[in-house]
Design an enzyme around this catalytic site. Structure first.
Site, short mmCIF file in Angstrom:
data_model
loop_
_atom_site.label_atom_id
_atom_site.label_comp_id
_atom_site.label_asym_id
_atom_site.label_seq_id
_atom_site.Cartn_x
_atom_site.Cartn_y
_atom_site.Cartn_z
N GLY A 246 0.40 -0.73 0.33
CA GLY A 246 -0.20 -0.53 0.10
C GLY A 246 1.21 1.04 -0.03
N ARG A 247 0.76 2.37 1.03
CA ARG A 247 0.77 3.59 0.12
C ARG A 247 1.63 3.60 1.98
NH1 ARG A 247 -1.33 8.41 0.51
NH2 ARG A 247 -3.68 8.08 0.41
N GLU A 250 6.27 3.76 1.88
CA GLU A 250 7.05 4.67 1.70
C GLU A 250 7.43 5.85 2.72
OE1 GLU A 250 4.92 6.75 -1.51
OE2 GLU A 250 3.57 8.00 -0.39
N CYS A 276 4.27 -6.33 -1.84
CA CYS A 276 3.74 -5.46 -3.13
C CYS A 276 4.77 -4.03 -2.57
CB CYS A 276 2.18 -4.56 -2.89
SG CYS A 276 1.53 -3.43 -3.37
N HIS A 277 4.14 -2.86 -2.34
CA HIS A 277 5.43 -2.02 -1.51
C HIS A 277 5.59 -1.74 -0.16
CE1 HIS A 277 3.13 -0.15 -5.37
NE2 HIS A 277 3.73 1.14 -4.89
N TYR A 296 5.90 -5.08 -6.45
CA TYR A 296 5.45 -4.67 -7.43
C TYR A 296 6.14 -4.34 -8.08
CZ TYR A 296 1.54 -1.30 -9.48
OH TYR A 296 0.55 -0.66 -10.20
#
Length: 351
Positions: A246-247, A250, A276-277, A296
């Site tokens: 997800g976000r 980061e 993923c992320h 990802y």
């Protein structure tokens, strides 16, 4: 009724209790069908699962659906139904004299159908009556899945494991909810921590899907509850680490305490599963040099710059294990992702 076919999409809904008199609803993930209803033969299956949501309201009026459910019931095959799914059980006449629970609003239909209603003390309540497993809401997924496995004749071994999740705001909904509840269903002790949050606080999640644009779309997901205090976490007491995508990754990748936690698990050779992320955190922690991993596709740059050998996720559900490290590209890979982590942990489900 015109049935959808293999490869077609069913839209899902996010239902939450948010302080109002009933649950709120927003758009969920798009769920891809892998079979066509008209091709299904009950005799070829060992069990039946009926999800909740609003679909059961109209499925309970469909004679083909009712006939299929009746076949499973007549054969005394395991049936697991959750939330509003019990409307279909009531319509099929299979709950008479059976103990069952459901989302509370379904009570009148079940009572009218002759069921012995069991009031759900919490929204995670589950009830088993012979071959029938019923649950109140998705909060009960861990026990719901565990009971269904048991009714199917399954046995879980090697589950005395303690697993830590590193969470953050706007992590991907499926990528935290599915592994977290699956590991709980496998009888592991699972804790979720988030910097600057304490047990009982929530993290909003994001639903990432491909809906015809050049990159994924984002919709609001469920609120996910933190279960442990990040500042008090002792990594020595945990057997494995899971990093959702997800976000959130980061900005979590900028937190030195998060990076130190990741380094501990990797240096100790404990299982680490990142999806993923989430690999943005592994990259920032400097633990990927000489490792093979996927992520990802847009995270490939982070992975390569961190000194890892990039493994192309083709198809997108591909997951890979390199030593103690399991990596996946996106939530469609959850079956492989969880299975490979189970192997590292020595957890087995046998029938």
């Amino acid at each position: 009724m015109s049935w959808e076919k293999v490869g077609d999409i069913c839209r899902t809904a996010v239902h939450q209790l948010s302080g109002h008199q009933t649950y709120s609803e927003s758009r969920g993930h798009n769920f891809t069908l892998n079979a066509t209803f008209d091709d299904i033969e009950a005799s070829k299956y060992d069990g039946l699962v009926i999800p909740g949501g609003r679909a059961p309201e109209y499925l309970s009026m469909n004679e083909s659906v009712i006939h299929l459910v009746s076949k499973f019931s007549d054969s005394v095959k395991p049936i697991a139904s959750i939330c509003h799914g019990q409307l279909i059980l009531a319509a099929a006449g299979v709950v008479k004299a059976r103990r069952c629970t459901a989302y509370p609003a379904v009570k009148p239909a079940l009572v009218a159908a002759g069921a012995h209603w069991v009031e759900p003390e919490t929204m995670s309540a589950c009830v088993t009556d012979g071959n029938l497993v019923t649950a109140a809401t998705y909060e009960g997924h861990p026990e719901f899945i565990r009971l269904f496995v048991k009714v199917l004749g399954g046995t879980i071994t090697g589950s005395d494991r303690k697993i830590l999740f590193i969470c953050g705001d706007y992590m991907e909904d499926y990528e935290v909810m599915v592994p977290f509840q699956s590991l709980q269903a496998l009888e592991c002790q699972v804790d979720a921590v988030c910097p600057k949050k304490v047990p009982g606080d929530t993290c909003p999640t994001a639903i990432h899907d491909f809906e015809g644009d050049q990159t994924y779309s984002e919709k609001p997901g469920h609120d996910f509850t933190v279960t442990a205090n990040f500042e008090e976490v002792d990594p020595l007491t945990y057997d494995a680490l899971v990093i959702p995508g997800g976000r959130a990754p980061e900005y979590l990748a900028l937190d030195e305490k998060v990076l130190a936690l990741v380094k501990h698990f990797m240096e100790e050779g404990k299982p680490v599963a990142s999806i993923c992320h989430g690999q943005q955190i592994l990259s920032a922690a400097g633990v990927l040099k000489g490792r093979q991993c996927t992520a990802y596709p847009a995270v490939k740059l982070n992975v390569v710059l961190a000194g890892a050998t990039w493994l192309e996720p083709d198809p997108i559900h591909r997951c890979f294990t390199d030593g103690n490290l399991v990596t996946g590209a996106a939530w469609p890979g959850h079956p492989e992702f969880i299975s490979q982590l189970m192997s590292l942990l020595g957890i087995q489900v046998s029938f």
